[in-house]
Design a protein around this motif. Structure first.
Motif, mmCIF file in Angstrom:
data_model
loop_
_atom_site.group_PDB
_atom_site.id
_atom_site.type_symbol
_atom_site.label_atom_id
_atom_site.label_comp_id
_atom_site.label_asym_id
_atom_site.label_seq_id
_atom_site.Cartn_x
_atom_site.Cartn_y
_atom_site.Cartn_z
ATOM 1 N N THR A 103 0.837 -1.197 0.000
ATOM 2 C CA THR A 103 0.000 0.000 0.000
ATOM 3 C C THR A 103 0.876 1.252 0.000
ATOM 4 O OG1 THR A 103 -1.798 -1.110 1.178
ATOM 5 C CG2 THR A 103 -1.783 1.296 1.232
ATOM 6 N N LEU A 104 0.626 2.122 -0.967
ATOM 7 C CA LEU A 104 1.316 3.402 -1.060
ATOM 8 C C LEU A 104 0.352 4.511 -0.641
ATOM 9 C CD1 LEU A 104 2.884 2.937 -4.623
ATOM 10 C CD2 LEU A 104 4.000 2.477 -2.423
ATOM 11 N N ASN A 105 0.789 5.408 0.218
ATOM 12 C CA ASN A 105 -0.027 6.541 0.635
ATOM 13 C C ASN A 105 0.693 7.831 0.266
ATOM 14 O OD1 ASN A 105 -2.303 5.237 2.011
ATOM 15 N ND2 ASN A 105 -0.770 4.540 3.474
ATOM 16 N N LEU A 106 0.066 8.639 -0.567
ATOM 17 C CA LEU A 106 0.657 9.894 -1.025
ATOM 18 C C LEU A 106 -0.077 11.057 -0.375
ATOM 19 C CD1 LEU A 106 2.699 11.150 -3.112
ATOM 20 C CD2 LEU A 106 0.723 11.377 -4.648
ATOM 21 N N ALA A 107 0.667 11.901 0.357
ATOM 22 C CA ALA A 107 0.112 13.132 0.911
ATOM 23 C C ALA A 107 0.502 14.273 -0.019
ATOM 24 C CB ALA A 107 0.655 13.385 2.313
#
Length: 419
Positions: free
Chosen positions: A386-390
């Protein structure tokens, strides 16, 4: 004529420093550019250089002193000079974090302000021992718990005792009976911790964050990494490949993939400057490195122009020097994009705070083995990440952030295209 050597601003965000040690002693000859002492800034341990030539006549600081930028630390002049007036004047005008304890008499060490010590409810007199290499935080924890540092084996640089070494260590001080309460202890913040608190608070309060998540199939990349490292091991065992890294980490692949993705997404390479955007021309990728009392983000410059092996060598070098607090300011400031990876700690998903003025930060967790649908409709197992981009919504819109994550997923799911 005698002059004062003062604390200079050794990093862009430095407001104060903690005195670490003297390199020159009283009576030593110095010239401009000579390193006279080591100062711990908010990011690293830096060299303090002399600006004047002469003899180091008097040391005005000692280990542990907490001093603002501009505070005097030494007197440099000619042997035999009377510098008592200079020292007394410095005491009256010296920048300090608190009022001086008492005025210093002529020819005596100028009192300096120290960070308040952590005082446990019941203190234990220190046992006389030889010099023990331990970090300031480890010493504070030892003082609070009554732990004898001479009985602890350090795992830090050069055998230095760090806070993790004290986990589960037996206390030598008086034990508190069950059911009784201990007093709370005030622990001063290090310069690094203060800077982290200030910068992240400002980022969270002033930058409008929004978050995007995407799951990618990580199986091909993990397989390629195993094969790559097996080949590197054979080359090094045969005495070949001296120019190659010992191994390539998962984070190296992610850095390389991000670097390859950035140039096609200029919105992610912009910074909000109030009345205009600053379009950055280089893919300078930072990666978070955990330190004992905080973190720092070394930067790989022009990462999109480097091979995977070059990125692996650069990241290993930067991470090692970051943990030794030896990075130069230009090696951790002025990045384009930051990666924060907690996968090695078992975290599967998290959201990171943007490292302003950058426009985005990628949070990476650990891959998980999951049952997924295969190409023929069958159920297969795959390593899913899982990649989370802010993103800073002033700069990056949702569609632009989604497009960046989409292309990044292609690189990660087809790692053979990462050069």
């Amino acid at each position: 004529m005698a002059k004062l050597a003062t604390i200079t601003q050794l990093s862009p965000t430095m407001k104060e420093g903690v005195f670490v040690e003297w390199v020159k002693k009283e009576g030593d000859a110095v010239k401009p550019g000579d390193v006279i002492a080591a100062i711990e800034t908010d990011k690293a341990v830096m060299d303090l250089e002399a600006f004047d030539a002469g003899t180091l006549l008097k040391q005005l600081a000692q280990k542990g002193d907490k001093l603002l930028v501009g505070a005097p630390v030494a007197v440099i002049g000619e042997p035999g000079e009377d510098f008592s007036a200079l020292v007394a004047g410095a005491g009256a005008k010296s920048p300090a974090s608190a009022a001086p304890e008492t005025p210093a008499a002529p020819e005596q060490k100028q009192p300096v302000n120290r960070a308040p010590a952590a005082i446990p409810a019941e203190s234990v007199p220190a046992k006389p021992t030889g010099r023990i290499k331990a970090s300031p935080l480890a010493k504070k924890i030892a003082a609070q718990t009554g732990t004898d540092l001479s009985q602890i084996e350090g795992t830090g640089p050069q055998g230095r005792i760090v806070s993790r070494d004290l986990a589960g260590a037996p206390a030598t001080g008086p034990r508190v009976r069950a059911g009784t309460r201990q007093n709370n202890t005030k622990i001063p913040m290090t310069p690094m911790r203060q800077t982290i608190a200030t910068r992240l608070s400002e980022s969270k309060q002033t930058v409008p964050h929004f978050y995007l998540s995407r799951t990618v199939n990580f199986s091909a990349l993990l397989k390629l990494r195993l094969e790559t490292n097996a080949g590197l091991e054979k080359l090094h065992a045969a005495g070949s490949g001296a120019h190659l890294p010992k191994k390539v980490s998962v984070n190296d692949f992610i850095i390389a993939a991000v670097a390859a993705t950035l140039p096609d997404h200029p919105a992610v390479m912009r910074q909000f400057m109030g009345d205009h955007f600053l379009q950055l021309g280089n893919a300078d990728v930072g990666f978070a490195v955990s330190l004992e009392d905080g973190l720092i983000t070394p930067i790989i410059r022009n990462a999109d122009q480097l091979t995977l092996f070059e990125i692996a060598a650069a990241s290993a070098d930067l991470a090692a020097r970051a943990r030794a607090r030896k990075l130069k300011p230009e090696e951790y400031t002025g990045g384009t994009f930051t990666i924060s990876n907690l996968g090695m700690m078992g975290i599967t998903s998290f959201q990171a705070i943007i490292n302003a003025p950058e426009a985005a930060i990628l949070a990476v967790g650990a891959s998980e083995r999951r049952a997924v649908e295969g190409k023929d409709g069958s159920i297969v197992f795959a390593d899913m990440l899982t990649l989370n981009l802010a993103c800073d919504h002033r700069v990056v819109d949702g569609a632009a952030g989604a497009a960046f994550l989409g292309d990044l997923a292609i690189y990660l799911e087809n790692p053979g295209v990462i050069r």
